[in-house]
Design an enzyme around this catalytic site. Structure first.
Site, PDB file in Angstrom:
ATOM      1  CE1 TYR A 123      18.324 -29.383  90.841  1.00 14.27           C
ATOM      2  CE2 TYR A 123      20.058 -29.524  89.198  1.00 14.27           C
ATOM      3  CZ  TYR A 123      18.988 -30.083  89.847  1.00 14.27           C
ATOM      4  OH  TYR A 123      18.565 -31.334  89.498  1.00 14.27           O
ATOM      5  CG  PHE A 411      26.297 -36.774  96.391  1.00  8.53           C
ATOM      6  CD1 PHE A 411      24.996 -36.279  96.318  1.00  8.53           C
ATOM      7  CD2 PHE A 411      27.328 -35.872  96.608  1.00  8.53           C
ATOM      8  CE1 PHE A 411      24.736 -34.927  96.464  1.00  8.53           C
ATOM      9  CE2 PHE A 411      27.081 -34.513  96.761  1.00  8.53           C
ATOM     10  CZ  PHE A 411      25.794 -34.038  96.686  1.00  8.53           C
TER      11      PHE A 411
END
Length: 411
Positions: A123, A411
């Site tokens: 990322y 999450f």
């Protein structure tokens, strides 16, 4: 056949999630876990890439509010469920998903995007920087003792049903969010995430348990959720306490909860993951070497709307600095920005034509944003360049926080 990217339709969710399971190794989630993920998915914020009837790429996001230095809760997009089918590597699927998603986040006026990375190296090229780290501890409770603060013995502990105690525990959690950057204000439905207790995923441990700490009037001032994994050797018991959460703003209550976890019968180890890097537990233990502490990356953060994000947080010292920012993937952030923050708390970030004081990429700003990674340390790695003498020290002091940022759950 050309690939098609589109927003997820509700009747496509099962096929979409089947793809995601394949992308993460092909292990099928138990039915309760699958339904939990379905309940949390926001279809309007979910993308699928389709090759005919086959889903070959996915990305989703949750609408969060993230605590930042100063205590503000800033709208943030929680990037999740990103995967590409192994048959469709090296075809630009991931890049296309990241491009569309960041454009959508910008349109939705969320200045920040955050994620937890299964593979951290992926990322950075999309502008995400590691903004918070976490600790895992494996403590030998036969050799490690706790030195507790005054008042610990006066704290009442009570075993409670995790379901029935949910509201009390959530009040404790909510009271802590603004005090530590990186924490998420739980949106509706997320309070139940901590109660997920699928038997197939326990790995031989007990059902989820909850102990609460109470004040003299019976009010809940802290809690711990955990499991016990029994085990035996020829010399006797070798059980493990698997800690899921420990939250308490009061030092005596916090120490009382940990002491309880250390002293559970027939256990020799306490294991906890995802703890803050400045956890007070490290100052309660008698021998930190016996705690087998390991650090890893936790929260990756990207500035989507740079000036809005920088103006949303507070700064630890006055600062007036011109930043030369590189951002090839979101070019609207690139260029020179003057960041000023005064002693009165006023913050302003605007375009500037003045000479730059520091040069860095948006990735470094993401890493420093929550105050846990210093610009000075990034400069030591060659990732921030000082163009005006003294500017690095000034900016690094302003960005640094009093407490380490912490993401308490994934999450």
């Amino acid at each position: 056949m050309a690939l098609e990217m589109r927003v997820l339709r509700r009747d496509e969710w099962d096929v979409w999630f089947d793809h995601l399971e394949l992308a993460f190794g092909g292990v099928t989630e138990p039915a309760p876990s699958r339904e939990h993920f379905r309940s949390l998915t926001e279809p309007d914020r979910s993308l699928g890439v389709w090759d005919g009837e086959d889903c070959v790429g996915s990305a989703s996001a949750f609408g969060f509010r993230l605590s930042v230095p100063g205590g503000a809760l800033v709208p943030a997009s929680g990037v999740t469920m990103v995967g590409v089918a192994p048959t469709h590597r090296r075809r630009g699927v991931l890049r296309s998903l990241m491009r569309r998603q960041l454009d959508d986040i910008r349109t939705g006026e969320e200045p920040i995007a955050v994620l937890t990375a299964s593979e951290p190296e992926i990322y950075g090229r999309f502008g995400y920087g590691t903004a918070a780290y976490s600790l895992a501890v494996d403590i030998d409770t036969t050799r490690v003792r706790l030195s507790v603060p005054p008042g610990t013995d006066a704290v009442r502990l009570r075993l409670v049903d995790p379901e029935k105690s949910l509201a009390d525990c959530e009040r404790v959690y909510a009271g802590l969010v603004a005090a530590r950057p990186g924490m998420l204000a739980r949106q509706p439905g997320w309070e139940r995430d901590a109660l997920q207790d699928v038997p197939e995923l326990r790995g031989g441990a007990s059902p989820l348990k909850c102990v609460v700490a109470e004040d003299p009037d019976g009010g809940v001032i802290g809690y711990a959720r955990y499991r016990v994994k029994p085990d035996w050797e020829l010399i006797g018991s070798d059980g493990k306490v698997e800690v899921r959460e420990v939250h308490a703003p009061d030092p005596a209550a916090y120490a009382a909860l940990w002491r309880y976890l250390f002293e559970i019968d027939l256990t020799w180890h306490v294991r906890a993951y995802g703890r803050p890097v400045d956890d007070a537990l490290l100052h309660l233990v008698s021998d930190v070497r016996r705690c087998r502490v390991q650090q890893r990356d936790a929260l990756h953060l990207r500035l989507v709307d740079l000036p809005a994000a920088l103006e949303a947080r507070a700064y630890g010292a006055a600062v007036d600095v011109v930043l030369e920012v590189e951002d090839a993937f979101c070019p609207w952030n690139a260029g020179r920005w003057r960041l000023t923050a005064g002693a009165d708390g006023a913050v302003r970030c605007v375009r500037s034509q003045d000479p730059a004081d520091l040069a860095l990429s948006v990735r470094e700003l993401g890493s420093a944003y929550l105050g846990g990674v210093t610009l000075t340390s990034l400069a030591g790695a060659g990732r921030v360049r000082e163009l005006r003498a003294g500017a690095l020290r000034e900016a690094s002091r302003a960005f640094a926080g009093d407490v380490a940022p912490w993401l308490p759950h994934n999450f």
